[in-house]
Design a protein around this motif. Sequence first.
Motif, PDB file in Angstrom:
ATOM      1  N   SER A  34       0.814  -1.217   0.000  1.00 14.82           N
ATOM      2  CA  SER A  34       0.000   0.000   0.000  1.00 14.82           C
ATOM      3  C   SER A  34       0.844   1.261   0.000  1.00 14.82           C
ATOM      4  O   SER A  34       0.396   2.302  -0.482  1.00 14.82           O
ATOM      5  N   LYS A  35       2.080   1.160   0.508  1.00 16.54           N
ATOM      6  CA  LYS A  35       2.919   2.354   0.593  1.00 16.54           C
ATOM      7  C   LYS A  35       4.371   1.936   0.776  1.00 16.54           C
ATOM      8  O   LYS A  35       4.651   0.918   1.400  1.00 16.54           O
ATOM      9  N   VAL A  36       5.281   2.752   0.237  1.00 12.99           N
ATOM     10  CA  VAL A  36       6.715   2.576   0.461  1.00 12.99           C
ATOM     11  C   VAL A  36       7.255   3.906   0.972  1.00 12.99           C
ATOM     12  O   VAL A  36       7.127   4.922   0.286  1.00 12.99           O
ATOM     13  N   THR A  48      -0.004  -1.294  -8.631  1.00 10.42           N
ATOM     14  CA  THR A  48      -1.062  -1.070  -7.642  1.00 10.42           C
ATOM     15  C   THR A  48      -1.994  -2.271  -7.561  1.00 10.42           C
ATOM     16  O   THR A  48      -2.485  -2.758  -8.576  1.00 10.42           O
ATOM     17  N   GLY A  49      -2.199  -2.777  -6.348  1.00  8.65           N
ATOM     18  CA  GLY A  49      -3.090  -3.915  -6.129  1.00  8.65           C
ATOM     19  C   GLY A  49      -2.481  -5.274  -6.383  1.00  8.65           C
ATOM     20  O   GLY A  49      -3.115  -6.301  -6.111  1.00  8.65           O
ATOM     21  N   GLU A  50      -1.272  -5.317  -6.895  1.00 11.34           N
ATOM     22  CA  GLU A  50      -0.595  -6.582  -7.188  1.00 11.34           C
ATOM     23  C   GLU A  50      -0.357  -7.363  -5.889  1.00 11.34           C
ATOM     24  O   GLU A  50       0.092  -6.813  -4.889  1.00 11.34           O
ATOM     25  N   VAL A  83       8.228  -0.739   3.959  1.00 12.53           N
ATOM     26  CA  VAL A  83       7.217  -1.176   3.001  1.00 12.53           C
ATOM     27  C   VAL A  83       5.987  -1.553   3.822  1.00 12.53           C
ATOM     28  O   VAL A  83       6.092  -2.307   4.794  1.00 12.53           O
ATOM     29  N   TYR A  84       4.830  -1.020   3.443  1.00 11.94           N
ATOM     30  CA  TYR A  84       3.589  -1.319   4.151  1.00 11.94           C
ATOM     31  C   TYR A  84       2.785  -2.301   3.312  1.00 11.94           C
ATOM     32  O   TYR A  84       2.454  -2.011   2.158  1.00 11.94           O
ATOM     33  N   LEU A  85       2.523  -3.460   3.889  1.00 10.98           N
ATOM     34  CA  LEU A  85       1.869  -4.554   3.189  1.00 10.98           C
ATOM     35  C   LEU A  85       0.503  -4.816   3.813  1.00 10.98           C
ATOM     36  O   LEU A  85       0.394  -5.059   5.015  1.00 10.98           O
ATOM     37  N   ASP A  86      -0.557  -4.739   2.987  1.00  5.82           N
ATOM     38  CA  ASP A  86      -1.911  -5.042   3.440  1.00  5.82           C
ATOM     39  C   ASP A  86      -2.161  -6.529   3.239  1.00  5.82           C
ATOM     40  O   ASP A  86      -2.160  -7.018   2.110  1.00  5.82           O
ATOM     41  N   VAL A  87      -2.368  -7.228   4.361  1.00 10.55           N
ATOM     42  CA  VAL A  87      -2.533  -8.680   4.353  1.00 10.55           C
ATOM     43  C   VAL A  87      -3.961  -9.013   4.777  1.00 10.55           C
ATOM     44  O   VAL A  87      -4.428  -8.542   5.822  1.00 10.55           O
TER      45      VAL A  87
END
Length: 135
Positions: A45-47, A94-96, A56-60
């Motif tokens: 979602s964001k770096v 985006t969204g990958e 690195v922000y990862l939406d899980v």
Amino acid sequence: MRERFNCVIGILAILLLVASAAFAHHSVAGQFDTSKSLTLKGSISKVNWMNPHIYVYLDVKETDGSVSTWALETLPTAMMRRAGLSKEAVMGTTGEVVTVQIVPARDGTKHMGWISKITYADGRYYALGGAMPIQ
């Protein structure tokens, strides 16, 4: 004599500041439990491309359907640039959905870790290293 004393005090203050900055750096093994590893799947979602380390922000997506955002630390910007990587390359599309191998925070902080490897949907990956053997 008073001027000389003030000069010595000023120099000591500067040396103290420099010494504290040198000791402030942390090791990966000091903050992250390198004896454990996790594999996460989610979308970036964001770096935050900043010093001293990139985040690195990862939406899980959790099993209950909720989404947790993981804050994942990685190498400094200078090392990434030398390796030919950019913020855009790490961010991906985006969204990958990406697969990220991490080591969790040593103190048990939820949703925090150190990135060892990011694999993108098209198969390319970045081994960002250091903390654990990359599989």
